[in-house]
Design a protein around this motif. Structure first.
Motif, PDB file in Angstrom:
ATOM      1  N   ALA A  12      20.862 -11.324  21.466  1.00 13.41           N
ATOM      2  CA  ALA A  12      21.288 -10.283  22.392  1.00 13.41           C
ATOM      3  C   ALA A  12      20.671  -8.945  22.014  1.00 13.41           C
ATOM      4  CB  ALA A  12      22.811 -10.193  22.412  1.00 13.41           C
ATOM      5  N   VAL A  13      20.640  -8.612  20.723  1.00 13.75           N
ATOM      6  CA  VAL A  13      20.022  -7.364  20.271  1.00 13.75           C
ATOM      7  C   VAL A  13      18.514  -7.406  20.551  1.00 13.75           C
ATOM      8  CG1 VAL A  13      19.499  -5.989  18.225  1.00 13.75           C
ATOM      9  CG2 VAL A  13      21.797  -6.874  18.565  1.00 13.75           C
ATOM     10  N   PHE A  14      17.897  -8.549  20.278  1.00 14.24           N
ATOM     11  CA  PHE A  14      16.464  -8.698  20.538  1.00 14.24           C
ATOM     12  C   PHE A  14      16.168  -8.480  22.014  1.00 14.24           C
ATOM     13  CE2 PHE A  14      12.990 -11.551  21.813  1.00 14.24           C
ATOM     14  CZ  PHE A  14      11.935 -10.934  21.156  1.00 14.24           C
ATOM     15  N   TRP A  15      16.994  -9.090  22.891  1.00 14.33           N
ATOM     16  CA  TRP A  15      16.794  -8.942  24.330  1.00 14.33           C
ATOM     17  C   TRP A  15      17.048  -7.504  24.757  1.00 14.33           C
ATOM     18  CZ3 TRP A  15      14.027 -11.779  27.292  1.00 14.33           C
ATOM     19  CH2 TRP A  15      13.865 -13.125  27.043  1.00 14.33           C
ATOM     20  N   ALA A  16      17.993  -6.835  24.172  1.00 17.50           N
ATOM     21  CA  ALA A  16      18.284  -5.436  24.517  1.00 17.50           C
ATOM     22  C   ALA A  16      17.108  -4.545  24.122  1.00 17.50           C
ATOM     23  CB  ALA A  16      19.577  -4.984  23.837  1.00 17.50           C
ATOM     24  N   VAL A  17      16.568  -4.768  22.923  1.00 15.56           N
ATOM     25  CA  VAL A  17      15.397  -3.988  22.477  1.00 15.56           C
ATOM     26  C   VAL A  17      14.208  -4.288  23.377  1.00 15.56           C
ATOM     27  CG1 VAL A  17      13.753  -3.689  20.582  1.00 15.56           C
ATOM     28  CG2 VAL A  17      16.209  -3.783  20.108  1.00 15.56           C
ATOM     29  N   LEU A  18      14.015  -5.537  23.697  1.00 17.49           N
ATOM     30  CA  LEU A  18      12.889  -5.941  24.558  1.00 17.49           C
ATOM     31  C   LEU A  18      13.036  -5.327  25.932  1.00 17.49           C
ATOM     32  CD1 LEU A  18      10.316  -7.654  24.774  1.00 17.49           C
ATOM     33  CD2 LEU A  18      11.764  -9.545  25.545  1.00 17.49           C
ATOM     34  N   VAL A  19      14.202  -5.353  26.516  1.00 17.53           N
ATOM     35  CA  VAL A  19      14.426  -4.770  27.839  1.00 17.53           C
ATOM     36  C   VAL A  19      14.215  -3.266  27.780  1.00 17.53           C
ATOM     37  CG1 VAL A  19      16.219  -4.311  29.574  1.00 17.53           C
ATOM     38  CG2 VAL A  19      15.925  -6.617  28.664  1.00 17.53           C
ATOM     39  N   THR A  20      14.677  -2.604  26.721  1.00 16.27           N
ATOM     40  CA  THR A  20      14.480  -1.165  26.566  1.00 16.27           C
ATOM     41  C   THR A  20      12.998  -0.836  26.491  1.00 16.27           C
ATOM     42  OG1 THR A  20      16.596  -1.041  25.358  1.00 16.27           O
ATOM     43  CG2 THR A  20      15.110   0.836  25.169  1.00 16.27           C
ATOM     44  N   LEU A  21      12.254  -1.587  25.684  1.00 13.84           N
ATOM     45  CA  LEU A  21      10.808  -1.350  25.579  1.00 13.84           C
ATOM     46  C   LEU A  21      10.101  -1.586  26.919  1.00 13.84           C
ATOM     47  CD1 LEU A  21       9.960  -2.899  22.085  1.00 13.84           C
ATOM     48  CD2 LEU A  21       9.998  -0.491  22.711  1.00 13.84           C
ATOM     49  N   LEU A  22      10.517  -2.646  27.607  1.00 15.57           N
ATOM     50  CA  LEU A  22       9.921  -2.915  28.922  1.00 15.57           C
ATOM     51  C   LEU A  22      10.261  -1.806  29.914  1.00 15.57           C
ATOM     52  CD1 LEU A  22      10.370  -6.772  29.318  1.00 15.57           C
ATOM     53  CD2 LEU A  22       8.245  -5.497  29.016  1.00 15.57           C
ATOM     54  N   VAL A  24      10.787   1.368  29.177  1.00 15.58           N
ATOM     55  CA  VAL A  24       9.942   2.510  28.826  1.00 15.58           C
ATOM     56  C   VAL A  24       8.520   2.293  29.349  1.00 15.58           C
ATOM     57  CG1 VAL A  24       8.905   3.754  26.884  1.00 15.58           C
ATOM     58  CG2 VAL A  24      11.337   3.185  26.844  1.00 15.58           C
ATOM     59  N   VAL A  25       8.012   1.103  29.162  1.00 14.79           N
ATOM     60  CA  VAL A  25       6.657   0.791  29.637  1.00 14.79           C
ATOM     61  C   VAL A  25       6.589   0.912  31.154  1.00 14.79           C
ATOM     62  CG1 VAL A  25       4.968  -1.070  29.849  1.00 14.79           C
ATOM     63  CG2 VAL A  25       6.039  -0.619  27.651  1.00 14.79           C
ATOM     64  N   LEU A  26       7.602   0.407  31.848  1.00 16.93           N
ATOM     65  CA  LEU A  26       7.610   0.484  33.311  1.00 16.93           C
ATOM     66  C   LEU A  26       7.699   1.920  33.803  1.00 16.93           C
ATOM     67  CD1 LEU A  26       9.782  -2.617  34.293  1.00 16.93           C
ATOM     68  CD2 LEU A  26       7.331  -2.292  34.603  1.00 16.93           C
ATOM     69  N   VAL A  27       8.485   2.769  33.107  1.00 12.37           N
ATOM     70  CA  VAL A  27       8.580   4.183  33.494  1.00 12.37           C
ATOM     71  C   VAL A  27       7.229   4.863  33.332  1.00 12.37           C
ATOM     72  CG1 VAL A  27       9.604   6.397  32.826  1.00 12.37           C
ATOM     73  CG2 VAL A  27      11.046   4.372  33.058  1.00 12.37           C
ATOM     74  N   ARG A  28       6.567   4.614  32.215  1.00 13.65           N
ATOM     75  CA  ARG A  28       5.246   5.215  31.980  1.00 13.65           C
ATOM     76  C   ARG A  28       4.228   4.678  32.990  1.00 13.65           C
ATOM     77  NH1 ARG A  28       4.623   5.532  25.411  1.00 13.65           N
ATOM     78  NH2 ARG A  28       6.254   7.098  25.121  1.00 13.65           N
TER      79      ARG A  28
END
Length: 159
Positions: A12-22, A24-28
């Motif tokens: 769950a933490v891994f997926w949360a970090v992955l979703v957060t990074l994605l 950020v990437v999508l916003v940029r």
């Protein structure tokens, strides 16, 4: 906590970090796409008038080339006319002028010989015969028809 719960928590933490990074990437990526859209719009606004100007320049160049083609054709006609005129003048006046020049040269030589006191007619019989033969050949060449069959045969024999 059991091992299964710990593993689930890590996932769950891994997926949360992955979703957060994605996220950020999508916003940029969205910012980059917006800037690209603005850039394409600006280029389009500037390119359309440039293309219209280029089209007008090509049309103008095409018109000028058509005019140059007309001028070139007229110059070729004038050159052909000048060539025909010069050949006509050469054919009409060239032969008689050469004959007049040859005659005047002969007269000058004869006058110069008489002034110097040397005899005008060769004294030896061989020289007189050679001179007479040359004169007969020149008279025959000057009075011979140039376009007849005999003239063509003579030219072919001479090479």
């Amino acid at each position: 906590m059991s091992v299964g719960e710990l593993a689930g928590l890590l996932v769950a933490v891994f997926w949360a970090v992955l979703v957060t990074l994605l996220a950020v990437v999508l916003v940029r990526l969205s910012k980059v796409l917006r800037e690209a859209t603005v850039l394409v719009a600006a280029v389009t606004e500037q390119a359309v008038p440039l293309l219209q100007d280029a089209n007008a320049a090509v049309r103008s160049a095409h018109e000028q080339l058509e005019r140059v083609d007309e001028i070139t054709a007229n110059v070729q006609d004038a050159a052909a006319d000048a060539k025909a005129l010069s050949s006509t003048v050469a054919a009409t006046l060239g032969g008689p002028l050469v004959k007049v020049a040859a005659f005047s040269y002969g007269v000058r030589k004869a006058v110069a010989r008489q002034r110097d006191g040397s005899p005008a007619v060769p004294q030896q019989a061989g020289e007189r015969e050679e001179l007479a033969r040359m004169i007969r050949a020149e008279v025959r060449a000057a009075t011979a028809p140039r376009g007849g069959l005999l003239a063509r045969v003579r030219r072919a024999v001479r090479g």
